[in-house]
Design an enzyme around this catalytic site. Sequence first.
Site, PDB file in Angstrom:
ATOM      1  N   LEU A 146     -13.093 -24.561   4.293  1.00 61.61           N
ATOM      2  CA  LEU A 146     -13.586 -23.226   3.979  1.00 61.61           C
ATOM      3  C   LEU A 146     -14.435 -23.335   2.712  1.00 61.61           C
ATOM      4  O   LEU A 146     -14.135 -24.144   1.832  1.00 61.61           O
ATOM      5  CB  LEU A 146     -12.428 -22.252   3.712  1.00 61.61           C
ATOM      6  CG  LEU A 146     -11.501 -21.890   4.875  1.00 61.61           C
ATOM      7  CD1 LEU A 146     -10.397 -20.966   4.381  1.00 61.61           C
ATOM      8  CD2 LEU A 146     -12.264 -21.244   6.027  1.00 61.61           C
ATOM      9  N   ASP A 147     -15.479 -22.521   2.624  1.00 62.41           N
ATOM     10  CA  ASP A 147     -16.260 -22.481   1.396  1.00 62.41           C
ATOM     11  C   ASP A 147     -15.369 -22.074   0.231  1.00 62.41           C
ATOM     12  O   ASP A 147     -14.358 -21.381   0.412  1.00 62.41           O
ATOM     13  CB  ASP A 147     -17.422 -21.491   1.524  1.00 62.41           C
ATOM     14  CG  ASP A 147     -18.497 -21.978   2.480  1.00 62.41           C
ATOM     15  OD1 ASP A 147     -18.549 -23.190   2.733  1.00 62.41           O
ATOM     16  OD2 ASP A 147     -19.268 -21.137   2.972  1.00 62.41           O
ATOM     17  N   ARG A 148     -15.765 -22.442  -0.971  1.00 64.81           N
ATOM     18  CA  ARG A 148     -14.937 -22.195  -2.154  1.00 64.81           C
ATOM     19  C   ARG A 148     -14.609 -20.713  -2.337  1.00 64.81           C
ATOM     20  O   ARG A 148     -13.487 -20.350  -2.672  1.00 64.81           O
ATOM     21  CB  ARG A 148     -15.657 -22.729  -3.397  1.00 64.81           C
ATOM     22  CG  ARG A 148     -14.829 -22.666  -4.670  1.00 64.81           C
ATOM     23  CD  ARG A 148     -15.566 -23.340  -5.821  1.00 64.81           C
ATOM     24  NE  ARG A 148     -14.766 -23.363  -7.027  1.00 64.81           N
ATOM     25  CZ  ARG A 148     -15.154 -23.921  -8.176  1.00 64.81           C
ATOM     26  NH1 ARG A 148     -16.333 -24.513  -8.240  1.00 64.81           N
ATOM     27  NH2 ARG A 148     -14.369 -23.902  -9.228  1.00 64.81           N
TER      28      ARG A 148
END
Length: 337
Positions: A146-148
């Site tokens: 997942l993106d940050r």
Amino acid sequence: MQTATSPDAPHGVRQVEIGPERDGQRIDNALMTLLKGVPKSMIYRILRTGQVRVNGKRAKPDTRLAAGDMLRIPPVRTAEKAPDKGPAPALVSAVTESIIFEDKHFLVIDKPTGVASHGGSGVSHGAIELLRAARPNEHLELVHRLDRDTSGVLVFAKTRAGLTGLQAAIRDNAVTKQYLCLMDGHPGKAKFSVNAPLLKSVLQGGERMVRVSDNGKPSLTFFQEMEHYPGARLMQATLGTGRTHQIRVHAAHIGHPLAGDPKYGNKEMNKAFKDLGLNRLFLHASHMSFELDGRSYSFSAPLTDDLKDFLDVLAVKGNKIRRLWERLQEEARTDSE
């Protein structure tokens, strides 16, 4: 039994007995883990020149290891690094407290926003490093990412069978992955899909960018409206494919980028959202389900408190957002005439 290493001499040849957690793993991928800090070019060089052996025989990069194999690793010189101080205890606690499911194959967390999936690109410790710090005697692998800024369901594998099984299911599009996101404006339909190929590129500074392109990979996202807000819509996005930044780019492609998206969003809208209290990308991995070896898995994570609080404010004070969106639409129509 875990993979065990026995050095013949300090900084010399290593003999590594392969444990069950690496059963079936490609040797080049195993070496990248066992030889942390060694460049990929060096790893492929020692493989190409026959210095790496499995049970006494030369190994190729695509050789697959089996539990009980003896792996010979030649001496490899690496740059000296400062000792790793390890992650802050507060970060380790935050991730361990976010665990929502665990069995013999998988560990699942409701990833907090601001925590990367893994370290790198200026991030010392991501979720996988934090979990490994909390459980140093367990084998954990990141299954997907997942993106940050994206919060929600993130799955780790505890066994090789879990890792390869779920990754195969993801490749075969046999996994249901759903997100909650806030779109700028009001899409014309409550339920629709975006089928647009995506091409990934890396800029000079290492930043990843994705755009719609005929030369890209087939990409499909299903959107369904969940709630109305002034100047915005809360949508459920279901992935038909799993490309990098897929939901964000598909949303921007149809003229309704995600609220708070610094890369693909609208700057004016983002500023207005921020003034109302939105301090990050409005994207949350809410659900993931799949079947593996006859068992059904289903993981869900509710919308985070910061996003719920923002929606409450938007419902009451969102007329500013609505007026801004209407102005931007009028300007766009004028420019096209």
